[in-house]
Motif scaffolding. Structure first.
Motif, short mmCIF file in Angstrom:
data_model
loop_
_atom_site.label_atom_id
_atom_site.label_comp_id
_atom_site.label_asym_id
_atom_site.label_seq_id
_atom_site.Cartn_x
_atom_site.Cartn_y
_atom_site.Cartn_z
N GLU A 24 -40.98 3.65 21.82
CA GLU A 24 -41.18 5.10 21.97
C GLU A 24 -42.61 5.45 21.63
N PRO A 25 -43.34 6.09 22.50
CA PRO A 25 -42.96 6.41 23.87
C PRO A 25 -43.00 5.16 24.75
N ALA A 26 -42.32 5.23 25.89
CA ALA A 26 -42.27 4.10 26.82
C ALA A 26 -43.69 3.68 27.19
N ALA A 27 -43.90 2.37 27.31
CA ALA A 27 -45.23 1.84 27.61
C ALA A 27 -45.09 0.61 28.50
N PRO A 28 -46.14 0.26 29.25
CA PRO A 28 -46.09 -0.95 30.08
C PRO A 28 -46.12 -2.21 29.23
N PRO A 29 -45.60 -3.32 29.75
CA PRO A 29 -45.60 -4.58 29.00
C PRO A 29 -47.00 -4.94 28.49
N GLY A 30 -47.05 -5.38 27.23
CA GLY A 30 -48.31 -5.77 26.62
C GLY A 30 -49.00 -4.65 25.86
N ALA A 31 -48.56 -3.40 26.08
CA ALA A 31 -49.20 -2.27 25.41
C ALA A 31 -48.74 -2.18 23.96
N LEU A 32 -49.67 -1.81 23.09
CA LEU A 32 -49.37 -1.65 21.68
C LEU A 32 -49.03 -0.18 21.41
N VAL A 33 -47.87 0.04 20.80
CA VAL A 33 -47.45 1.38 20.40
C VAL A 33 -47.14 1.30 18.91
N HIS A 34 -48.05 1.82 18.10
CA HIS A 34 -47.98 1.70 16.64
C HIS A 34 -47.99 0.23 16.26
N ASP A 35 -46.87 -0.33 15.84
CA ASP A 35 -46.82 -1.75 15.48
C ASP A 35 -45.91 -2.55 16.41
N VAL A 36 -45.61 -1.99 17.58
CA VAL A 36 -44.71 -2.64 18.54
C VAL A 36 -45.46 -2.94 19.83
N VAL A 37 -45.29 -4.17 20.32
CA VAL A 37 -45.83 -4.54 21.63
C VAL A 37 -44.70 -4.36 22.63
N ALA A 38 -44.93 -3.57 23.65
CA ALA A 38 -43.93 -3.32 24.68
C ALA A 38 -43.70 -4.58 25.50
N CYS A 39 -42.44 -4.80 25.86
CA CYS A 39 -42.04 -5.92 26.71
C CYS A 39 -41.36 -5.33 27.95
N GLY A 40 -40.85 -6.18 28.82
CA GLY A 40 -40.15 -5.69 30.01
C GLY A 40 -39.03 -4.74 29.64
N THR A 41 -38.23 -5.14 28.66
CA THR A 41 -37.21 -4.26 28.08
C THR A 41 -37.36 -4.38 26.57
N GLY A 42 -37.43 -3.27 25.89
CA GLY A 42 -37.61 -3.28 24.44
C GLY A 42 -39.02 -3.65 24.06
N GLY A 43 -39.14 -4.30 22.89
CA GLY A 43 -40.46 -4.67 22.42
C GLY A 43 -40.37 -5.63 21.25
N VAL A 44 -41.52 -5.92 20.68
CA VAL A 44 -41.63 -6.83 19.55
C VAL A 44 -42.45 -6.13 18.46
N ARG A 45 -41.84 -5.94 17.29
CA ARG A 45 -42.54 -5.34 16.15
C ARG A 45 -43.33 -6.44 15.44
N LEU A 46 -44.64 -6.27 15.36
CA LEU A 46 -45.50 -7.26 14.71
C LEU A 46 -45.47 -7.05 13.20
N VAL A 47 -45.20 -8.13 12.46
CA VAL A 47 -45.10 -8.06 11.01
C VAL A 47 -46.29 -8.77 10.36
N ALA A 48 -46.59 -9.99 10.80
CA ALA A 48 -47.71 -10.76 10.26
C ALA A 48 -48.46 -11.42 11.40
N VAL A 49 -49.78 -11.40 11.31
CA VAL A 49 -50.63 -11.98 12.36
C VAL A 49 -51.74 -12.79 11.71
#
Length: 76
Positions: free
Chosen positions: A22-47
């Motif tokens: 939220e908000p919807a974004a294209p794959p690979g886009a960073l929204v706060h701490d989440v990278v958008a995927c085709g469906t859903g996303g991945v919340r980044l915790v440690a890098v």
């Protein structure tokens, strides 16, 4: 897993799946701490930025100052 951000390698050390971006974004886009995927996303915790130690995503973001919607490039 790894990706590139602004031309530099960024290793993803810890991440968690999320059902929606939220908000919807294209794959690979960073929204706060989440990278958008085709469906859903991945919340980044440690890098691990290229040439640096593992750190919390929030610490990396504080220094890198990525903008919402900024995209990660292809990785593995």
């Amino acid at each position: 897993a790894w990706t590139t951000f602004r031309g530099r390698v960024l290793k993803v050390v810890e991440a968690w799946p999320v059902d929606a971006v939220e908000p919807a974004a294209p794959p690979g886009a960073l929204v706060h701490d989440v990278v958008a995927c085709g469906t859903g996303g991945v919340r980044l915790v440690a890098v691990q930025p290229e040439g640096k130690a593992i750190m919390a995503f929030a610490d990396w973001a504080n220094g890198a100052k990525p903008g919402d919607g900024e995209r990660f490039e292809a990785g593995s």
